[in-house]
Structures are given as structure tokens and as C-alpha cells.
Design an enzyme around this catalytic site. Structure first.
Site, PDB file in Angstrom:
ATOM      1  N   ASP A 263       0.906  -1.266  -0.085  1.00 38.14           N
ATOM      2  CA  ASP A 263      -0.194   0.036  -0.159  1.00 38.14           C
ATOM      3  C   ASP A 263       1.140   1.340   0.059  1.00 38.14           C
ATOM      4  O   ASP A 263       1.961   1.352   0.689  1.00 38.14           O
ATOM      5  CB  ASP A 263      -1.001  -0.022   1.222  1.00 38.14           C
ATOM      6  CG  ASP A 263      -2.010   0.979   1.183  1.00 38.14           C
ATOM      7  OD1 ASP A 263      -2.203   1.462   0.263  1.00 38.14           O
ATOM      8  OD2 ASP A 263      -2.429   1.478   2.194  1.00 38.14           O
TER       9      ASP A 263
ATOM     10  N   ASP B 269       0.441   5.356   0.248  1.00 34.04           N
ATOM     11  CA  ASP B 269      -0.532   6.503   0.638  1.00 34.04           C
ATOM     12  C   ASP B 269       0.300   7.710   0.521  1.00 34.04           C
ATOM     13  O   ASP B 269       1.304   7.804   1.128  1.00 34.04           O
ATOM     14  CB  ASP B 269      -1.277   6.397   1.926  1.00 34.04           C
ATOM     15  CG  ASP B 269      -2.111   5.279   1.874  1.00 34.04           C
ATOM     16  OD1 ASP B 269      -2.726   4.743   0.990  1.00 34.04           O
ATOM     17  OD2 ASP B 269      -2.458   4.629   3.189  1.00 34.04           O
TER      18      ASP B 269
END
Length: 162
Positions: free
Chosen positions: A96, A98
Site C-alpha cells: 500500500d 499512501d
């Protein structure tokens, strides 16, 4: 466009977590911009959906001329290349990436919210962020990352990964 300071949060809790974060950092350096600073790796409790393996998280900073949208597209491509499949929100994942801050830009579109709307609520984000940018001021909350960490009510475990 001028160079913009960007802080990215990397996270992984499936597969070879440490190797995946290293590969993500390499791909970001190759395709987007060199990594200027990077925090230690932190092992962190899952957030949101808690019945899943622990995460490794790291915050990195880059200087880029890409627009926020271009940067988002590049990070999504890197996630896809590393095997990310989007299924369950806050669920387990191979990688992930971000975007936490894009300089002091405040942006609210369908696909991108800057600064990250929940960064001030999450120890797993704030601890590595404070390691490399304690004095950076949140453009909406007008507090430094260190102040945000001091005020954070999230008591989940965040520890340096050995």
C-alpha cells in the site's frame, strides 16, 4: 511546475513484507523521484480490520515535479506491479502506498484527498513520519507532525522492526 516535497507511507502485511517495501522504494526512486529521506521500518498492529497479520510501515520523502494526480497514478501502477489486489477496505495487502502530504497543498477530489484525511488519527503513520519530519506543519490542522503524534489517541502498537 516546481519541485514539491511529498511524504509517502508504505505498508505491507502479506508475503515478504521487508523485501516488498524495499522493492517499492526502488521503483519509486526509478520511476518517480529519488528518495530523500526514509524512516526505519516499523511493525504495526492492523488498523480498521484487526483480524489480519501485522504490517510493516515506513514513511519516505521525495521531491517531484509530478502533479498529485500523476503521482497517484504512478504509485497505483507500482502497487499493481508488486501484486496489489484491491478487495477489502483496510484489509490485508501485499503493498500500500499512501500520499500523506504533497507540500502544503490542500486538495479534495473524488480520487485524492490531501493531506491524507486520517493521518493524524493513526500512530502507524505518525511515528515514522515524526522520525523524518517532526516539524512539518499539517496545512489544515496547523500543527506539526510531532504535535499531532503527542495528541493522537490511537494506542495501537508501533515498534521499530529489527
Amino acid at each position: 511546475m516546481n519541485q514539491q516535497s511529498v511524504f509517502l507511507l508504505l505498508g505491507a502485511n502479506l508475503g515478504e513484507r521487508e523485501a516488498t517495501l524495499a522493492k517499492a522504494t526502488d521503483l519509486i526512486s526509478e520511476r518517480i523521484a529519488p528518495v530523500m529521506l526514509q524512516s526505519h521500518l516499523y511493525e504495526t498492529a492492523p488498523w480498521g480490520v484487526t483480524d489480519q497479520p501485522a504490517f510493516l510501515n515506513q514513511v519516505i520523502s521525495i521531491e517531484t515535479v509530478l502533479t498529485p494526480e500523476e503521482l497517484l497514478n504512478q504509485t497505483l501502477e507500482i502497487e499493481k506491479q508488486l501484486g496489489r489486489e484491491r478487495r477489502l477496505r483496510w484489509g490485508a495487502r501485499v503493498i500500500d502506498i499512501d500520499m500523506l502530504y504533497y507540500s502544503d497543498l490542500i486538495l479534495d477530489t473524488e480520487n485524492l484527498h490531501l493531506p491524507h484525511p486520517r493521518l493524524h488519527q493513526r500512530r502507524f503513520t505518525l511515528v515514522p513520519l515524526v522520525e523524518i519530519a517532526p516539524d512539518f506543519v499539517h496545512p489544515v490542522l496547523h500543527k506539526t507532525n510531532q504535535e499531532l503524534l503527542n495528541e493522537c489517541t490511537d494506542d495501537s502498537q508501533v515498534s521499530v522492526f529489527e
